[in-house]
Design a protein around this motif. Sequence first.
Motif, PDB file in Angstrom:
ATOM      1  N   TRP A  80      -3.606  76.036 -97.956  1.00 28.42           N
ATOM      2  CA  TRP A  80      -2.637  76.740 -98.770  1.00 28.42           C
ATOM      3  C   TRP A  80      -3.073  78.184 -98.939  1.00 28.42           C
ATOM      4  O   TRP A  80      -4.272  78.473 -99.024  1.00 28.42           O
ATOM      5  CB  TRP A  80      -2.520  76.099-100.148  1.00 28.42           C
ATOM      6  CG  TRP A  80      -1.866  74.757-100.182  1.00 28.42           C
ATOM      7  CD1 TRP A  80      -1.762  73.854 -99.151  1.00 28.42           C
ATOM      8  CD2 TRP A  80      -1.252  74.144-101.315  1.00 28.42           C
ATOM      9  NE1 TRP A  80      -1.133  72.723 -99.574  1.00 28.42           N
ATOM     10  CE2 TRP A  80      -0.796  72.868-100.900  1.00 28.42           C
ATOM     11  CE3 TRP A  80      -1.043  74.536-102.622  1.00 28.42           C
ATOM     12  CZ2 TRP A  80      -0.148  71.993-101.761  1.00 28.42           C
ATOM     13  CZ3 TRP A  80      -0.394  73.663-103.487  1.00 28.42           C
ATOM     14  CH2 TRP A  80       0.052  72.412-103.057  1.00 28.42           C
ATOM     15  N   GLU A  88       1.246  76.984-107.870  1.00 29.19           N
ATOM     16  CA  GLU A  88       1.239  75.542-108.114  1.00 29.19           C
ATOM     17  C   GLU A  88       0.319  75.138-109.266  1.00 29.19           C
ATOM     18  O   GLU A  88       0.658  74.269-110.073  1.00 29.19           O
ATOM     19  CB  GLU A  88       0.817  74.807-106.836  1.00 29.19           C
ATOM     20  CG  GLU A  88       0.805  73.297-106.948  1.00 29.19           C
ATOM     21  CD  GLU A  88       2.194  72.694-107.052  1.00 29.19           C
ATOM     22  OE1 GLU A  88       2.296  71.545-107.521  1.00 29.19           O
ATOM     23  OE2 GLU A  88       3.175  73.363-106.662  1.00 29.19           O
ATOM     24  N   ASN A 344      -0.796  66.733 -98.144  1.00 23.92           N
ATOM     25  CA  ASN A 344      -0.523  68.112 -98.574  1.00 23.92           C
ATOM     26  C   ASN A 344      -1.459  69.126 -97.928  1.00 23.92           C
ATOM     27  O   ASN A 344      -1.433  70.303 -98.284  1.00 23.92           O
ATOM     28  CB  ASN A 344      -0.587  68.221-100.098  1.00 23.92           C
ATOM     29  CG  ASN A 344      -1.962  67.904-100.669  1.00 23.92           C
ATOM     30  OD1 ASN A 344      -2.927  67.705 -99.926  1.00 23.92           O
ATOM     31  ND2 ASN A 344      -2.062  67.846-101.983  1.00 23.92           N
ATOM     32  N   ARG A 345      -2.300  68.685 -96.995  1.00 24.24           N
ATOM     33  CA  ARG A 345      -3.225  69.536 -96.251  1.00 24.24           C
ATOM     34  C   ARG A 345      -4.371  70.083 -97.110  1.00 24.24           C
ATOM     35  O   ARG A 345      -5.104  70.968 -96.675  1.00 24.24           O
ATOM     36  CB  ARG A 345      -2.516  70.715 -95.563  1.00 24.24           C
ATOM     37  CG  ARG A 345      -1.430  70.320 -94.589  1.00 24.24           C
ATOM     38  CD  ARG A 345      -1.985  69.480 -93.443  1.00 24.24           C
ATOM     39  NE  ARG A 345      -1.005  69.282 -92.402  1.00 24.24           N
ATOM     40  CZ  ARG A 345      -0.125  68.283 -92.380  1.00 24.24           C
ATOM     41  NH1 ARG A 345      -0.098  67.412 -93.375  1.00 24.24           N
ATOM     42  NH2 ARG A 345       0.724  68.152 -91.378  1.00 24.24           N
ATOM     43  N   SER A 395      -3.693  64.688-104.731  1.00 24.07           N
ATOM     44  CA  SER A 395      -3.731  63.921-103.486  1.00 24.07           C
ATOM     45  C   SER A 395      -2.891  62.673-103.656  1.00 24.07           C
ATOM     46  O   SER A 395      -2.736  62.162-104.766  1.00 24.07           O
ATOM     47  CB  SER A 395      -5.169  63.549-103.115  1.00 24.07           C
ATOM     48  OG  SER A 395      -5.775  62.789-104.158  1.00 24.07           O
TER      49      SER A 395
END
Length: 423
Positions: A80, A88, A344-345, A395
């Motif tokens: 991100w 976020e 979500n990487r 996660s």
Amino acid sequence: MTDPLNHSYYAATAHERRPQRDIEGDLECDVAVIGGGFTGLSAALACAERGFSVILIEAEHVGFGASGRNGGQLIPGLRWTASEIEEEFGREHADALFDLCWRDNRVKARIAKHGIDCDLKAGHLEAAWAPKDFDAMRREADYLVNRFDYPTETVAKGDMGGHIASPIYHGGVHDPQGGHFHPLNYAIGLAKAAEAAGVRIWEGEPVRRIAQFSDWSNELFTERTIAGARYVIDATDSWIGQLEPDLGRYTVPIMNYNIATEPLANGDELLPSDAAVADSRFVLNYFRLSADKRLIFGGGERYSQVPPRDIAAFVQPFMAEVFPQIADARIDYGWGGAVAVTMNRLPHIGRRGNTFFAHGFSGHGALVTTLAGELIAEAMAGTAERFDILANLPSQPFPGGKWLRRPLATLGLLWYALRDRLG
């Protein structure tokens, strides 16, 4: 075992290390680490430095997995952007994550402290595949400078020749804090430093089962014996589901492939600033020069576990698209391996009782894996504040259960790859 995916430049140019043939003496220890990649090695080393007795158990050899065969790109941060993280998670968490994942380069610190010879070079360039990508990069670069006083250089399309001799990119952002290195020699250097600190490394010995009898008693069952430990660190990444199936639900493996050309007389002309480069496509190209002027190029990915019959032939067209001037260069090495990717990487890091885990670095782990290992050691020694910053990242497991998780994830990945091709 012989690994058909590891005909790699790194294996061919690795420094010699005399591994311990077997663990002798008492198999009881304070800390048992499973996995000899960057996370496990850095955790073992940091634990030993804090006075813990440590055994590291590796099923194959040090650096066997992604740590020893990745693209060698050192990219600060996470998957991100910093602005996405602040939007976020809020300002306070963003500040803490930025200090850890952008400013605190534990890889450079370890290389300097232990004198690890791994061809470390400075500079990383993110290259814009499309004009809209460059617009987003430029906004993020301005945000990094204004919000964090973090030095980056925005490179207009007309100035890209100072970094890369390819006309296909629409600008980029150069990060002087990034860089590239020989990942397997870094892993070997960490292993030597860990052994010097007292870590006993046991290779070629798969762990078959972990049994936790209480918060203070764990046993690891290998093919030949049982090891007892107060703490366990599971650093097996792509293989974590084999030992802990519930943790395996949080990642899916994606196969990545790399090639290395012959040494190139025009290598410095291809990448004049000698920075590592990764582009902005979802299925990205990433490349750099080795110490002996080979182009190490990664391109394309497959969602099947079956590798292409000819890895060089699979990757070479991607290289030729970026650098048509070396389309006919001889390819001396082709290799691949699995990258564990989360929904979500963001990496999945945490603890359950006295078992710690860190996995799912999603192709962005060459820097943060060393950090994760050291933060686990901090938490184990009683200071968990920095560990909790990463452990509190959100996660969730992939949907679909044991049989449908991978097919469903593959459909989603294929959709994003199709968007790349459609522009």
